[in-house]
Scaffold this motif. Structure first.
Motif, short mmCIF file in Angstrom:
data_model
loop_
_atom_site.label_atom_id
_atom_site.label_comp_id
_atom_site.label_asym_id
_atom_site.label_seq_id
_atom_site.Cartn_x
_atom_site.Cartn_y
_atom_site.Cartn_z
N VAL A 1 -19.49 -0.39 -13.83
CA VAL A 1 -18.43 -1.02 -14.61
C VAL A 1 -17.05 -0.77 -14.00
N THR A 2 -16.88 0.37 -13.32
CA THR A 2 -15.59 0.68 -12.68
C THR A 2 -15.33 -0.27 -11.51
N GLN B 1 -12.93 -5.48 -35.22
CA GLN B 1 -14.05 -4.60 -34.94
C GLN B 1 -14.57 -4.87 -33.54
N GLU B 2 -14.80 -3.79 -32.80
CA GLU B 2 -15.30 -3.93 -31.43
C GLU B 2 -16.67 -4.57 -31.44
N SER C 1 -7.51 -2.46 -17.93
CA SER C 1 -8.15 -1.38 -18.68
C SER C 1 -9.66 -1.46 -18.57
N LEU C 2 -10.29 -0.31 -18.47
CA LEU C 2 -11.75 -0.25 -18.43
C LEU C 2 -12.35 -0.72 -19.74
N ASP C 3 -11.59 -0.58 -20.83
CA ASP C 3 -12.07 -1.02 -22.15
C ASP C 3 -12.37 -2.53 -22.14
N THR C 4 -11.53 -3.29 -21.43
CA THR C 4 -11.73 -4.74 -21.35
C THR C 4 -13.03 -5.06 -20.63
N THR C 5 -13.32 -4.31 -19.58
CA THR C 5 -14.51 -4.57 -18.77
C THR C 5 -15.79 -4.08 -19.44
N SER C 6 -15.66 -3.05 -20.27
CA SER C 6 -16.85 -2.38 -20.80
C SER C 6 -17.71 -3.29 -21.68
#
Length: 285
Positions: free
Chosen positions: A248-249, A106-107, A259-264
């Motif tokens: 975040v970018t 789960q995120e 991946s942006l998902d990792t940074t988010s």
């Protein structure tokens, strides 16, 4: 394919990953995961049941994130032995009958146990007080640039003298690390003062830095030792960047994430911050 085949092919596969320019720490991690797998499974044929049983053992033993990391590595070795393909890009597309699926995680809605700015400053003061200047400047670099510990080797006296950008290579990608002018001048002065006129500023590995950080934190009353490790300072950098810059970018590029998902995750508040926000929301009724 049996256990003996895997044992015989292990080094061959590790060499292939090395030639793909995986980092030294990544190769060590691969080897450690594979050795645990080979030690656990019985002699004889390796079947889907073998893989599933090992996956269940991992689930009973480790955190979900660690389980998935181990599964990825074991699947890579099994696919290599099963397919006889020695091209990693083709190997990724190979449809293995033995590979097992990652578990669903789960995120996270919050990031927790991040070292605070106050704790960071206390550790810096303690390192200075104890004249542990190597650790002082290593913490400064980790906290003020967001680099991974394996990228510390690119901090050479030559690269610092060239200017504020230090080129690092990690996980097959190259990026430029920006070093603040004040920190860069201090590092050059420190290197010259300790007789370093060429090469790396710090001849250290992950474990020596890990132990050094624990020792410094242990001398500071009230700091939770479980959250002190080299990557914690990368988290500190990222959370502070999001608090002050909020892009975040841009953070993704600085950290070198694919991946942006990792940074988010760094755009999310901690549970403590969420509570504070809600308390403020209802403060005036």
């Amino acid at each position: 394919m049996n256990k003996h085949d895997l044992e015989n092919k292990k080094q061959e596969w590790l060499d292939l990953e090395f030639e793909d320019e995986k980092s030294e720490n990544t190769i060590k991690r691969y080897e450690c995961a594979v050795n645990k797998f080979l030690k656990y499974i019985p002699d004889g044929e390796v079947t889907k049941a073998t893989m599933i049983n090992y996956k269940r053992h991992l689930i009973d033993t480790y955190s979900p994130k660690t389980v998935n990391n181990e599964i990825v590595i074991i699947n890579k070795l099994v696919k290599y032995c099963e397919s006889n393909i020695d091209d990693l890009s083709r190997l990724k597309r190979f449809d293995s009958k033995l590979a097992v699926k990652n578990i669903k995680v789960q995120e996270k809605a919050s990031i927790e146990d991040v070292i605070t700015k106050e704790e960071y400053k206390r550790m810096l003061r303690m390192a200075k007080k104890k004249d542990e200047m190597d650790m002082y400047y290593i913490m400064r670099i980790l906290g003020e640039t967001g680099i991974r510990i394996g990228e510390l080797k690119y901090f050479t006296i030559e690269s610092l003298r060239k200017g504020p950008y230090i080129t690092v290579r990690n996980k097959g990608k190259t990026r430029d690390i920006i070093v603040d002018t004040k920190l860069r001048r201090e590092l050059i002065s420190y290197a010259e003062g300790t007789g370093i006129d060429e090469g790396k500023l710090f001849d250290v590995d992950y474990m020596s830095v890990y132990r050094g950080l624990k020792q410094v934190a242990g001398q500071c009353r009230g700091i939770k030792l479980s959250k002190i490790h080299p990557h914690a300072f990368r988290h500190l950098f990222a959370t502070r960047f999001m608090e002050q810059i909020g892009d975040v970018t841009e953070l993704k590029d600085i950290l070198g994430h694919s991946s942006l998902d990792t940074t988010s995750i760094y755009s999310k508040s901690t549970k403590k911050q969420k509570k504070k926000h809600l308390d403020e929301m209802w403060k005036n009724g």
